[in-house]
Design an enzyme around this catalytic site. Sequence first.
Site, short mmCIF file in Angstrom:
data_model
loop_
_atom_site.label_atom_id
_atom_site.label_comp_id
_atom_site.label_asym_id
_atom_site.label_seq_id
_atom_site.Cartn_x
_atom_site.Cartn_y
_atom_site.Cartn_z
N GLY A 12 0.82 -1.19 0.00
CA GLY A 12 0.00 0.00 0.00
C GLY A 12 0.86 1.24 0.00
N HIS A 176 3.03 4.46 20.49
CA HIS A 176 2.71 5.17 19.26
C HIS A 176 1.20 5.39 19.22
CE1 HIS A 176 2.93 6.58 15.19
NE2 HIS A 176 2.20 5.58 14.72
#
Length: 307
Positions: A12, A176
């Site tokens: 992607g 994160h």
Amino acid sequence: MSLPKVSIIGAGNVGATAAHILLNHDLADIVMIDVVAGVAEGKALDMMHMRGNEGFHAKVSGSTDYALTENSDIVVVTAGVPRRPGMTREDLLNVNANIVKSVLDEALPRSPEAIYIFVTNPLDVMVNYAFSLAGVPKERLFGMGGVLDTARFVHAVCERLDCQPSEVDALVIGAHGEAMLPLPRLATVNGTTLTELMGAENIDAVVADTINGGAAIVELLQTGSAFYAPGSSIASMVAELLFPTGKTVSVSARLSGEYGLYDIHLGVPVRLGKGGVEEIIELDLSDQELASLAAAADSIKAQLSEL
């Protein structure tokens, strides 16, 4: 010319951008794998058509077949469902855990000695989950998050101080996501601490922009999430693994007592090298910062218990 082999699982936007940057710097031959037939092959062919213009020697191939990844030096896992507007990284938990497991089932037997970098969200949960499945040494399996978060922190500083990124020394640690921990009191611009250069209100704004940077891009794009900076962050990590400079970077690494935490992958400062995570650096954190890290670790463990 013989180059290292890097396999990127997921062709992607993030994976393809990382491949593009690595090729342009002639750092490695690339294999891209994607579950959708034609996607990795088409992007690889398009990038190979660049060689006549860009002059790089590295090659890239694409496939749905993991056989092409055999004997990789580094495997980067970007495969997964991206965030959409209104979604948190944690919303992706179960679907992406299944993807991570399927990737390891295919990649590990073919490249058992490779270094594995995980980018799939929710990142810290996925890298912990992957480690529980993989059975590889902790030095050779870690996550990307902190490199990207730090890049966003540096950008936020430069936007307010009109400085160059090369003049900024900064780190973001922790998970994160919303639990990340930018460290403005340890950041400097040309050697001067950020707390000397900014007032509390501007520092708070820099921290907020850092934490919300990914979500802001999701809201603007509407149909996807960030990929240029994540792809660049992957490429910079791969470069440091292949050609170490000794610089400090933040990655989601396995802790064994550092910062008072055990048996958990979490964003911390490290030095990378040819063996993976070669050193975890312990900063002199405040009690509040240590508490934030511990809270992030508890949150990750709670999500892992749901898998």
